[in-house]
Design a protein around this motif. Structure first.
Motif, PDB file in Angstrom:
ATOM      1  N   ARG A 187       0.854  -0.971   0.359  1.00  0.00           N
ATOM      2  CA  ARG A 187      -0.208  -0.082   0.045  1.00  0.00           C
ATOM      3  C   ARG A 187       1.100   1.170   0.181  1.00  0.00           C
ATOM      4  O   ARG A 187       1.579   1.427   0.952  1.00  0.00           O
ATOM      5  CB  ARG A 187      -0.892   0.114   0.731  1.00  0.00           C
ATOM      6  CG  ARG A 187      -1.767  -0.986   0.983  1.00  0.00           C
ATOM      7  CD  ARG A 187      -2.563  -1.221   1.625  1.00  0.00           C
ATOM      8  NE  ARG A 187      -1.990  -1.170   3.625  1.00  0.00           N
ATOM      9  CZ  ARG A 187      -3.305  -1.556   4.416  1.00  0.00           C
ATOM     10  NH1 ARG A 187      -4.064  -0.879   4.856  1.00  0.00           N
ATOM     11  NH2 ARG A 187      -2.434  -1.142   5.636  1.00  0.00           N
ATOM     12  N   VAL A 188       0.278   2.442  -0.346  1.00  0.00           N
ATOM     13  CA  VAL A 188       1.080   3.304  -1.036  1.00  0.00           C
ATOM     14  C   VAL A 188       0.271   4.546  -0.774  1.00  0.00           C
ATOM     15  O   VAL A 188      -0.997   4.837  -1.016  1.00  0.00           O
ATOM     16  CB  VAL A 188       1.901   3.390  -2.395  1.00  0.00           C
ATOM     17  CG1 VAL A 188       2.995   4.942  -2.474  1.00  0.00           C
ATOM     18  CG2 VAL A 188       2.216   2.265  -3.232  1.00  0.00           C
ATOM     19  N   SER A 189       0.877   5.905   0.099  1.00  0.00           N
ATOM     20  CA  SER A 189       0.162   7.245   0.590  1.00  0.00           C
ATOM     21  C   SER A 189       1.685   8.150   0.445  1.00  0.00           C
ATOM     22  O   SER A 189       2.618   7.701   0.545  1.00  0.00           O
ATOM     23  CB  SER A 189      -0.394   6.741   1.562  1.00  0.00           C
ATOM     24  OG  SER A 189      -0.884   8.300   2.267  1.00  0.00           O
ATOM     25  N   ALA A 190       0.626   9.569  -0.151  1.00  0.00           N
ATOM     26  CA  ALA A 190       1.789  10.387  -0.333  1.00  0.00           C
ATOM     27  C   ALA A 190       1.358  11.324   1.093  1.00  0.00           C
ATOM     28  O   ALA A 190       1.770  11.944   1.168  1.00  0.00           O
ATOM     29  CB  ALA A 190       1.245  11.262  -1.476  1.00  0.00           C
ATOM     30  N   THR A 191       0.572  11.308   1.961  1.00  0.00           N
ATOM     31  CA  THR A 191       0.772  11.338   3.171  1.00  0.00           C
ATOM     32  C   THR A 191       1.020  11.106   4.218  1.00  0.00           C
ATOM     33  O   THR A 191       0.881  11.747   5.094  1.00  0.00           O
ATOM     34  CB  THR A 191      -1.126  11.881   3.425  1.00  0.00           C
ATOM     35  OG1 THR A 191      -1.615  11.062   2.449  1.00  0.00           O
ATOM     36  CG2 THR A 191      -0.544  13.014   1.687  1.00  0.00           C
ATOM     37  N   ASP A 192       0.756   9.949   4.747  1.00  0.00           N
ATOM     38  CA  ASP A 192       0.709   9.310   5.924  1.00  0.00           C
ATOM     39  C   ASP A 192       0.858   7.678   5.603  1.00  0.00           C
ATOM     40  O   ASP A 192       0.649   7.094   5.081  1.00  0.00           O
ATOM     41  CB  ASP A 192      -0.778   9.239   6.954  1.00  0.00           C
ATOM     42  CG  ASP A 192      -0.956   9.097   8.402  1.00  0.00           C
ATOM     43  OD1 ASP A 192       0.497   8.701   8.165  1.00  0.00           O
ATOM     44  OD2 ASP A 192      -1.920   8.063   8.302  1.00  0.00           O
ATOM     45  N   SER A 193       1.753   7.182   6.925  1.00  0.00           N
ATOM     46  CA  SER A 193       1.412   5.245   6.743  1.00  0.00           C
ATOM     47  C   SER A 193       0.930   4.511   6.342  1.00  0.00           C
ATOM     48  O   SER A 193       0.211   4.368   7.604  1.00  0.00           O
ATOM     49  CB  SER A 193       2.655   5.304   8.003  1.00  0.00           C
ATOM     50  OG  SER A 193       3.368   3.845   7.607  1.00  0.00           O
ATOM     51  N   PRO A 194       0.285   3.480   5.102  1.00  0.00           N
ATOM     52  CA  PRO A 194      -0.448   3.381   5.517  1.00  0.00           C
ATOM     53  C   PRO A 194      -0.833   1.814   6.047  1.00  0.00           C
ATOM     54  O   PRO A 194      -2.257   0.979   6.172  1.00  0.00           O
ATOM     55  CB  PRO A 194      -1.059   2.548   3.710  1.00  0.00           C
ATOM     56  CG  PRO A 194       0.182   2.586   3.749  1.00  0.00           C
ATOM     57  CD  PRO A 194       1.467   3.927   4.587  1.00  0.00           C
ATOM     58  N   GLY A 195       0.355   1.562   7.050  1.00  0.00           N
ATOM     59  CA  GLY A 195       0.448   0.268   7.639  1.00  0.00           C
ATOM     60  C   GLY A 195       1.344   0.517   8.893  1.00  0.00           C
ATOM     61  O   GLY A 195       2.534   1.351   8.461  1.00  0.00           O
ATOM     62  N   ALA A 196       1.649  -0.458   9.549  1.00  0.00           N
ATOM     63  CA  ALA A 196       2.319  -0.282  10.854  1.00  0.00           C
ATOM     64  C   ALA A 196       3.431  -1.444  10.309  1.00  0.00           C
ATOM     65  O   ALA A 196       5.263  -0.993  11.152  1.00  0.00           O
ATOM     66  CB  ALA A 196       2.011  -0.940  12.528  1.00  0.00           C
ATOM     67  N   LYS A 197       3.208  -2.037   9.234  1.00  0.00           N
ATOM     68  CA  LYS A 197       4.978  -2.480   9.399  1.00  0.00           C
ATOM     69  C   LYS A 197       5.024  -2.950   8.185  1.00  0.00           C
ATOM     70  O   LYS A 197       4.060  -2.958   7.162  1.00  0.00           O
ATOM     71  CB  LYS A 197       4.955  -4.141   9.784  1.00  0.00           C
ATOM     72  CG  LYS A 197       3.880  -4.776   9.321  1.00  0.00           C
ATOM     73  CD  LYS A 197       3.665  -6.478  10.255  1.00  0.00           C
ATOM     74  CE  LYS A 197       2.299  -7.052  10.452  1.00  0.00           C
ATOM     75  NZ  LYS A 197       2.391  -8.822  11.255  1.00  0.00           N
ATOM     76  N   ILE A 198       6.441  -3.680   7.254  1.00  0.00           N
ATOM     77  CA  ILE A 198       6.555  -3.920   5.813  1.00  0.00           C
ATOM     78  C   ILE A 198       7.418  -4.924   5.567  1.00  0.00           C
ATOM     79  O   ILE A 198       8.776  -4.871   6.509  1.00  0.00           O
ATOM     80  CB  ILE A 198       6.446  -2.726   4.522  1.00  0.00           C
ATOM     81  CG1 ILE A 198       6.843  -3.745   3.421  1.00  0.00           C
ATOM     82  CG2 ILE A 198       8.335  -2.589   5.284  1.00  0.00           C
ATOM     83  CD1 ILE A 198       6.777  -2.010   2.064  1.00  0.00           C
ATOM     84  N   ASP A 199       7.467  -5.677   4.586  1.00  0.00           N
ATOM     85  CA  ASP A 199       8.825  -6.848   4.466  1.00  0.00           C
ATOM     86  C   ASP A 199       9.331  -6.276   3.752  1.00  0.00           C
ATOM     87  O   ASP A 199       9.186  -5.607   2.722  1.00  0.00           O
ATOM     88  CB  ASP A 199       7.996  -8.375   4.248  1.00  0.00           C
ATOM     89  CG  ASP A 199       8.898  -9.508   4.443  1.00  0.00           C
ATOM     90  OD1 ASP A 199       8.863 -10.079   5.232  1.00  0.00           O
ATOM     91  OD2 ASP A 199      10.191  -9.284   3.081  1.00  0.00           O
ATOM     92  N   ALA A 200      10.782  -6.543   4.067  1.00  0.00           N
ATOM     93  CA  ALA A 200      12.024  -6.444   3.128  1.00  0.00           C
ATOM     94  C   ALA A 200      11.833  -6.653   2.044  1.00  0.00           C
ATOM     95  O   ALA A 200      12.331  -6.313   0.955  1.00  0.00           O
ATOM     96  CB  ALA A 200      13.338  -7.019   3.644  1.00  0.00           C
ATOM     97  N   ALA A 201      11.843  -7.961   1.473  1.00  0.00           N
ATOM     98  CA  ALA A 201      11.210  -8.800  -0.079  1.00  0.00           C
ATOM     99  C   ALA A 201      10.210  -7.309  -0.897  1.00  0.00           C
ATOM    100  O   ALA A 201      10.956  -6.975  -2.029  1.00  0.00           O
ATOM    101  CB  ALA A 201      10.490  -9.552  -0.271  1.00  0.00           C
ATOM    102  N   ASP A 202       9.374  -7.127  -0.073  1.00  0.00           N
ATOM    103  CA  ASP A 202       7.905  -5.495  -0.797  1.00  0.00           C
ATOM    104  C   ASP A 202       9.189  -4.352  -0.571  1.00  0.00           C
ATOM    105  O   ASP A 202       8.922  -3.717  -1.712  1.00  0.00           O
ATOM    106  CB  ASP A 202       7.352  -5.964   0.163  1.00  0.00           C
ATOM    107  CG  ASP A 202       6.335  -7.102  -0.239  1.00  0.00           C
ATOM    108  OD1 ASP A 202       6.239  -7.317  -1.338  1.00  0.00           O
ATOM    109  OD2 ASP A 202       5.238  -7.263   1.014  1.00  0.00           O
ATOM    110  N   ILE A 203      10.067  -4.047   0.038  1.00  0.00           N
ATOM    111  CA  ILE A 203      10.548  -3.028  -0.191  1.00  0.00           C
ATOM    112  C   ILE A 203      11.382  -2.757  -1.253  1.00  0.00           C
ATOM    113  O   ILE A 203      11.157  -1.287  -2.323  1.00  0.00           O
ATOM    114  CB  ILE A 203      11.038  -2.487   1.276  1.00  0.00           C
ATOM    115  CG1 ILE A 203      10.417  -2.051   2.789  1.00  0.00           C
ATOM    116  CG2 ILE A 203      12.814  -1.104   1.073  1.00  0.00           C
ATOM    117  CD1 ILE A 203      11.308  -2.419   3.533  1.00  0.00           C
ATOM    118  N   ALA A 204      12.301  -3.812  -1.273  1.00  0.00           N
ATOM    119  CA  ALA A 204      13.144  -4.004  -2.702  1.00  0.00           C
ATOM    120  C   ALA A 204      12.623  -4.235  -3.939  1.00  0.00           C
ATOM    121  O   ALA A 204      12.930  -3.566  -4.889  1.00  0.00           O
ATOM    122  CB  ALA A 204      14.064  -5.811  -2.742  1.00  0.00           C
ATOM    123  N   GLY A 205      11.138  -4.951  -4.331  1.00  0.00           N
ATOM    124  CA  GLY A 205      10.290  -4.474  -4.833  1.00  0.00           C
ATOM    125  C   GLY A 205       9.853  -3.548  -5.534  1.00  0.00           C
ATOM    126  O   GLY A 205       9.866  -3.118  -7.076  1.00  0.00           O
TER     127      GLY A 205
END
Length: 210
Positions: free
Chosen positions: A172-190
């Protein structure tokens, strides 16, 4: 933009950076990695060229970016070491010069931008970082200001708590606020790799989460 063929990676020896390197190799990109300790790096590929050096060293960064069409940085602050974020951005932007080199950098959700509308939870996390690690917080904020004032093709990817399960999920992506509390490193890379050929978030600092 023209096809990106060779990519410089900073922080590729770190936990998030290794996901990035592996996914880039999987897509067939040629890579130049800046590593302070190349002897500790275990990923093997004919697509990898290693530059031994530190992002705080302008000469090393210049050698890294020579012949590269983009630079991706997942470098974090090192414990009890000189501040990294703002000086790294200065060195990278100086090495890029007027070339159309895309620069993507990873940051925490505590960085503020003028268009943010942070929720109470994100605001609390930002204040905690500002209070607990004021020098690191201010340095990362300075890095954003340096990018915002530049003419470079930059994207600052802001993330919450990083997990290292390697499991891909919806981002999930947002210009204004973090849409969630966590993210996997694999998804950051992607996500970072996707932005190599997508101008949606150019010169912006999107929040991403799972």
């Amino acid at each position: 933009m023209e096809r990106i063929q060779k990519i410089a990676v900073i922080g590729g020896g770190g936990r998030t950076g290794q996901y990035l390197v592996s996914q880039l190799i999987g897509k067939g990109y040629s890579l130049k990695l800046l590593l302070r300790h190349p002897e500790r790096f275990t990923i093997q590929s004919d697509l990898i060229e290693i530059v031994h050096g530190d992002v705080l060293n302008p000469e090393a960064v210049g050698a890294l970016l020579e012949g590269c069409d983009a630079v991706l940085s997942t470098a974090g602050q090192r414990q009890d070491q000189p501040l990294v974020a703002s000086q790294a951005s200065i060195n990278i932007l100086n090495a890029i010069g007027d070339r159309p080199v895309r620069y993507m950098v990873l940051a925490g959700l505590n960085v503020d931008t003028p268009t943010d509308r942070k929720s109470e939870e994100t605001a609390k996390a930002t204040e905690w970082m500002r209070t607990t690690f004021p020098a690191i917080h201010n340095d990362r904020q300075k890095s954003y200001a340096i990018l915002a004032e530049s003419n470079a093709e930059w994207i600052m990817v802001r993330v919450p708590y990083i997990e290292f399960n390697g499991n891909r999920a919806e981002v999930r992506v947002s210009a204004t606020d973090s849409p969630g509390a966590k993210i996997d490193a694999a998804d950051i890379a992607g996500f970072m790799i996707d932005q190599l050929t997508d101008d949606t978030w150019l010169r912006k600092a999107p929040f991403i989460s799972n």
